[in-house]
Design a protein around this motif. Structure first.
Motif, PDB file in Angstrom:
ATOM      1  N   ILE A  35     -46.331  17.292   7.385  1.00  7.17           N
ATOM      2  CA  ILE A  35     -46.601  18.700   7.657  1.00  7.17           C
ATOM      3  C   ILE A  35     -47.922  18.800   8.397  1.00  7.17           C
ATOM      4  O   ILE A  35     -48.960  18.329   7.900  1.00  7.17           O
ATOM      5  N   VAL A  36     -47.904  19.386   9.593  1.00  2.00           N
ATOM      6  CA  VAL A  36     -49.128  19.550  10.389  1.00  2.00           C
ATOM      7  C   VAL A  36     -49.379  21.050  10.535  1.00  2.00           C
ATOM      8  O   VAL A  36     -48.674  21.749  11.278  1.00  2.00           O
ATOM      9  N   ASP A  37     -50.380  21.553   9.812  1.00  3.96           N
ATOM     10  CA  ASP A  37     -50.643  22.993   9.778  1.00  3.96           C
ATOM     11  C   ASP A  37     -52.075  23.205   9.312  1.00  3.96           C
ATOM     12  O   ASP A  37     -52.505  22.580   8.332  1.00  3.96           O
ATOM     13  N   ASP A  38     -52.808  24.074   9.997  1.00  3.84           N
ATOM     14  CA  ASP A  38     -54.191  24.323   9.576  1.00  3.84           C
ATOM     15  C   ASP A  38     -54.280  25.252   8.381  1.00  3.84           C
ATOM     16  O   ASP A  38     -55.366  25.484   7.847  1.00  3.84           O
ATOM     17  N   SER A  39     -53.144  25.785   7.919  1.00  2.00           N
ATOM     18  CA  SER A  39     -53.107  26.613   6.711  1.00  2.00           C
ATOM     19  C   SER A  39     -52.673  25.762   5.523  1.00  2.00           C
ATOM     20  O   SER A  39     -51.517  25.348   5.422  1.00  2.00           O
ATOM     21  N   GLU A  40     -53.593  25.520   4.610  1.00  2.00           N
ATOM     22  CA  GLU A  40     -53.260  24.719   3.430  1.00  2.00           C
ATOM     23  C   GLU A  40     -52.267  25.446   2.524  1.00  2.00           C
ATOM     24  O   GLU A  40     -51.466  24.805   1.839  1.00  2.00           O
ATOM     25  N   ILE A  41     -52.307  26.779   2.522  1.00  2.00           N
ATOM     26  CA  ILE A  41     -51.387  27.551   1.684  1.00  2.00           C
ATOM     27  C   ILE A  41     -49.952  27.327   2.139  1.00  2.00           C
ATOM     28  O   ILE A  41     -49.059  27.020   1.332  1.00  2.00           O
ATOM     29  N   VAL A  42     -49.716  27.458   3.435  1.00  2.00           N
ATOM     30  CA  VAL A  42     -48.368  27.237   3.975  1.00  2.00           C
ATOM     31  C   VAL A  42     -47.934  25.801   3.729  1.00  2.00           C
ATOM     32  O   VAL A  42     -46.793  25.542   3.348  1.00  2.00           O
ATOM     33  N   ALA A  43     -48.853  24.875   3.933  1.00  2.00           N
ATOM     34  CA  ALA A  43     -48.522  23.463   3.727  1.00  2.00           C
ATOM     35  C   ALA A  43     -48.111  23.198   2.286  1.00  2.00           C
ATOM     36  O   ALA A  43     -47.157  22.454   2.022  1.00  2.00           O
ATOM     37  N   ARG A  44     -48.795  23.825   1.331  1.00  2.00           N
ATOM     38  CA  ARG A  44     -48.448  23.626  -0.088  1.00  2.00           C
ATOM     39  C   ARG A  44     -47.071  24.195  -0.406  1.00  2.00           C
ATOM     40  O   ARG A  44     -46.294  23.603  -1.164  1.00  2.00           O
ATOM     41  N   LEU A  45     -46.761  25.365   0.175  1.00  2.00           N
ATOM     42  CA  LEU A  45     -45.439  25.955  -0.049  1.00  2.00           C
ATOM     43  C   LEU A  45     -44.336  25.055   0.495  1.00  2.00           C
ATOM     44  O   LEU A  45     -43.316  24.826  -0.164  1.00  2.00           O
ATOM     45  N   LEU A  46     -44.547  24.545   1.698  1.00  2.00           N
ATOM     46  CA  LEU A  46     -43.582  23.625   2.280  1.00  2.00           C
ATOM     47  C   LEU A  46     -43.440  22.363   1.439  1.00  2.00           C
ATOM     48  O   LEU A  46     -42.338  21.866   1.199  1.00  2.00           O
ATOM     49  N   GLN A  47     -44.572  21.845   0.998  1.00  3.55           N
ATOM     50  CA  GLN A  47     -44.554  20.613   0.205  1.00  3.55           C
ATOM     51  C   GLN A  47     -43.761  20.789  -1.082  1.00  3.55           C
ATOM     52  O   GLN A  47     -42.944  19.932  -1.444  1.00  3.55           O
ATOM     53  N   GLU A  48     -43.978  21.888  -1.782  1.00  3.43           N
ATOM     54  CA  GLU A  48     -43.271  22.129  -3.040  1.00  3.43           C
ATOM     55  C   GLU A  48     -41.757  22.183  -2.828  1.00  3.43           C
ATOM     56  O   GLU A  48     -40.985  21.604  -3.592  1.00  3.43           O
ATOM     57  N   GLU A  49     -41.354  22.881  -1.772  1.00  2.00           N
ATOM     58  CA  GLU A  49     -39.926  23.031  -1.511  1.00  2.00           C
ATOM     59  C   GLU A  49     -39.286  21.700  -1.113  1.00  2.00           C
ATOM     60  O   GLU A  49     -38.198  21.352  -1.580  1.00  2.00           O
ATOM     61  N   LEU A  50     -39.963  20.933  -0.273  1.00  4.60           N
ATOM     62  CA  LEU A  50     -39.388  19.682   0.222  1.00  4.60           C
ATOM     63  C   LEU A  50     -39.422  18.580  -0.829  1.00  4.60           C
ATOM     64  O   LEU A  50     -38.501  17.767  -0.918  1.00  4.60           O
TER      65      LEU A  50
END
Length: 229
Positions: free
Chosen positions: A117-132
């Motif tokens: 995941i390449v994103d400067d928003s850690e919040i979005v990255a965490r949401l993606l990480q949890e789902e994946l």
């Protein structure tokens, strides 16, 4: 499935080959890795024993192999898995002479896929990480293109898929996507834009940059809000 097998042990080589051929796979057997170089195109897996585990995967990846490299041999699965991790291979499968070997081989090839995941928003990255992670993926994170580049340059951390934000500081998603797609070293990596931009704009960028597709960040965040209210 096209499978390359390179083993120092003639016994392991032949047992592995016979088991996978009987299961319907296209199998190519060689004791010397150089002999498999002409066959790397389209190969989904490389099976190696301990005697070829250091030489064969590195050579064949340098010549274009993009599949999963697995350690094969007799002994306990746990021991082989530890050895495979130390050798920076993608997994291990034991007991090539057993009846369930083809099934376990398929499971190993289709094992956990790595997503960056390449994103400067850690919040979005965490949401993606949890789902994946809940779906069985192995997740890595980079806040910018510089960190992402350091991850994909190393064979042992190179992902199968990049989820890429578009608007990032210094190097934006479009520039980074072009870098990945123009480099032969990274041809096995799929790139999906993950953005909140208008659909039409993202679709144009997919075409211009050679990305493999996109997902909507707004839809993702909307789903998360609904599920947590």
């Amino acid at each position: 499935m096209k499978v390359l097998i390179c083993c120092d042990s003639e016994l392991v080589l032949q047992m592995t080959g016979m088991a996978l051929e009987a299961a319907g796979h296209q199998v190519l057997l060689e004791r010397e890795p150089h002999a498999l170089v002409p066959e790397v195109a389209g190969a989904a897996a490389l099976l190696v024993d301990a005697g070829r585990a250091k030489q064969a995967p590195a050579l064949l990846r340098d010549r274009g192999f993009t599949g999963r490299a697995l350690l094969v041999g007799e002994g306990a699965q746990e021991e082989l898995a530890r050895a495979a991790a130390e050798l920076k291979l993608d997994g291990a499968v034991s007991a090539p002479g057993s009846e369930d070997f083809p099934k376990r081989f398929t499971a190993a090839v289709e094992g956990r896929r790595r997503v960056l995941i390449v994103d400067d928003s850690e919040i979005v990255a965490r949401l993606l990480q949890e789902e994946l992670e809940a779906k069985g993926f192995e997740i890595q994170y980079a806040p910018d293109a510089e960190k992402a580049t350091s991850i994909i340059l190393k064979r042992q951390t190179r992902p199968d898929l990049i989820l890429l934000d578009i608007n990032m500081p210094k190097v934006d998603g479009g520039q980074f996507c072009r870098f990945v797609k123009k480099n032969e070293m990274f041809k096995s990596i799929k790139v999906l834009f993950c953005s909140g931009e208008e659909k039409e704009k993202v679709q144009r960028l997919v075409q211009e940059c050679g990305a493999d597709g996109f997902i909507s960040k707004d839809e993702l965040l909307g789903k998360w809000i609904v599920d947590n209210t």
